[in-house]
Write a protein that holds these residues in place. Structure first.
Motif, mmCIF file in Angstrom:
data_model
loop_
_atom_site.group_PDB
_atom_site.id
_atom_site.type_symbol
_atom_site.label_atom_id
_atom_site.label_comp_id
_atom_site.label_asym_id
_atom_site.label_seq_id
_atom_site.Cartn_x
_atom_site.Cartn_y
_atom_site.Cartn_z
ATOM 1 N N LEU A 20 11.755 -11.597 -0.902
ATOM 2 C CA LEU A 20 12.174 -10.960 -1.988
ATOM 3 C C LEU A 20 13.013 -9.746 -0.823
ATOM 4 O O LEU A 20 13.385 -8.795 -1.408
ATOM 5 C CB LEU A 20 11.549 -10.663 -2.881
ATOM 6 C CG LEU A 20 11.598 -12.254 -3.594
ATOM 7 C CD1 LEU A 20 10.277 -11.817 -4.857
ATOM 8 C CD2 LEU A 20 12.772 -11.915 -4.342
ATOM 9 N N THR A 21 11.554 -9.416 0.105
ATOM 10 C CA THR A 21 12.037 -8.160 1.169
ATOM 11 C C THR A 21 13.634 -8.067 1.695
ATOM 12 O O THR A 21 14.200 -7.626 2.272
ATOM 13 C CB THR A 21 10.693 -8.304 1.940
ATOM 14 O OG1 THR A 21 9.611 -8.134 0.832
ATOM 15 C CG2 THR A 21 10.628 -7.181 2.843
ATOM 16 N N GLU A 22 13.844 -9.765 2.165
ATOM 17 C CA GLU A 22 15.099 -9.203 2.759
ATOM 18 C C GLU A 22 16.439 -9.549 1.688
ATOM 19 O O GLU A 22 16.649 -8.675 2.086
ATOM 20 C CB GLU A 22 15.558 -10.959 3.421
ATOM 21 C CG GLU A 22 14.536 -10.924 4.910
ATOM 22 C CD GLU A 22 14.620 -12.249 4.847
ATOM 23 O OE1 GLU A 22 15.782 -13.796 4.732
ATOM 24 O OE2 GLU A 22 13.719 -13.015 5.730
ATOM 25 N N LEU A 23 15.992 -8.989 0.428
ATOM 26 C CA LEU A 23 16.677 -8.955 -0.158
ATOM 27 C C LEU A 23 17.084 -7.276 -0.562
ATOM 28 O O LEU A 23 17.513 -6.896 -1.191
ATOM 29 C CB LEU A 23 16.216 -9.586 -1.579
ATOM 30 C CG LEU A 23 17.152 -11.011 -1.968
ATOM 31 C CD1 LEU A 23 16.814 -11.656 -2.966
ATOM 32 C CD2 LEU A 23 18.734 -10.404 -1.069
ATOM 33 N N GLY A 24 15.863 -6.667 0.028
ATOM 34 C CA GLY A 24 15.445 -5.550 -0.859
ATOM 35 C C GLY A 24 14.145 -5.104 -1.156
ATOM 36 O O GLY A 24 14.848 -3.698 -2.386
ATOM 37 N N VAL A 74 16.939 -14.484 -8.523
ATOM 38 C CA VAL A 74 16.356 -15.521 -9.188
ATOM 39 C C VAL A 74 16.589 -16.215 -8.049
ATOM 40 O O VAL A 74 15.324 -17.407 -8.133
ATOM 41 C CB VAL A 74 16.741 -15.484 -10.947
ATOM 42 C CG1 VAL A 74 16.709 -16.745 -11.240
ATOM 43 C CG2 VAL A 74 16.094 -13.990 -11.620
ATOM 44 N N GLU A 75 17.482 -16.446 -7.556
ATOM 45 C CA GLU A 75 17.844 -17.207 -6.795
ATOM 46 C C GLU A 75 16.590 -17.869 -5.739
ATOM 47 O O GLU A 75 16.939 -18.186 -5.229
ATOM 48 C CB GLU A 75 18.972 -17.314 -6.551
ATOM 49 C CG GLU A 75 19.822 -18.687 -5.537
ATOM 50 C CD GLU A 75 19.683 -20.057 -6.627
ATOM 51 O OE1 GLU A 75 19.754 -21.073 -5.379
ATOM 52 O OE2 GLU A 75 19.914 -20.045 -7.654
ATOM 53 N N ALA A 76 16.662 -16.269 -4.965
ATOM 54 C CA ALA A 76 16.285 -16.454 -4.421
ATOM 55 C C ALA A 76 14.160 -16.746 -4.041
ATOM 56 O O ALA A 76 13.893 -17.900 -3.167
ATOM 57 C CB ALA A 76 15.619 -14.847 -3.369
ATOM 58 N N ILE A 77 13.827 -16.018 -5.148
ATOM 59 C CA ILE A 77 12.641 -17.112 -5.257
ATOM 60 C C ILE A 77 12.406 -18.467 -5.679
ATOM 61 O O ILE A 77 11.725 -19.183 -5.362
ATOM 62 C CB ILE A 77 12.326 -16.308 -6.948
ATOM 63 C CG1 ILE A 77 11.521 -15.256 -6.774
ATOM 64 C CG2 ILE A 77 10.877 -16.654 -7.628
ATOM 65 C CD1 ILE A 77 11.743 -14.255 -8.127
#
Length: 112
Positions: A20-24, A74-77
């Motif tokens: 999530l951090t990588e997604l900002g 959602v996809e990252a999680i």
């Protein structure tokens, strides 16, 4: 805006946080929770004695995001929390009518 609630295995929290951090994603709320799904708890062995745990420890992550980023979050999680075993958890997405930043009074997406 969307409220994304994810119930995951506790040991996957760091992997989800990194993704999530990588997604900002700049903020999230994390709670330790207990519950059960299809697995109906689990059996543990302690000092040779077997006992049932009806409520399995989990972690609940809550994130409010704008509509454009919700699906990527959602996809990252899902990808970072998956072990492909029973009890991986669930993700729920709910519409949010309004958000207000208490300190400044900002509303809507600017409050995020």
């Amino acid at each position: 805006m969307k409220l994304i609630m994810a119930i995951i295995k506790p040991f996957k929290l760091d992997a989800v946080r990194v993704a999530l951090t990588e997604l900002g994603v700049e903020g999230m709320t994390v709670s330790e929770v207990k519950g059960f799904g299809r697995q109906k708890g689990q059996t543990e062995i302690y000092r040779g004695a077997e006992y049932n745990i009806e409520f399995v420890p989990k972690v609940k992550i809550e994130i409010v995001a704008d509509n454009d980023r919700a699906e990527r979050i959602v996809e990252a999680i899902r990808e970072s929390a998956m072990t492909e075993k029973i009890g991986d958890g669930k993700i729920f997405v709910v519409d949010v009518e309004q958000a207000v930043r208490i300190r400044t009074g900002e509303t809507g997406d600017s409050a995020l």
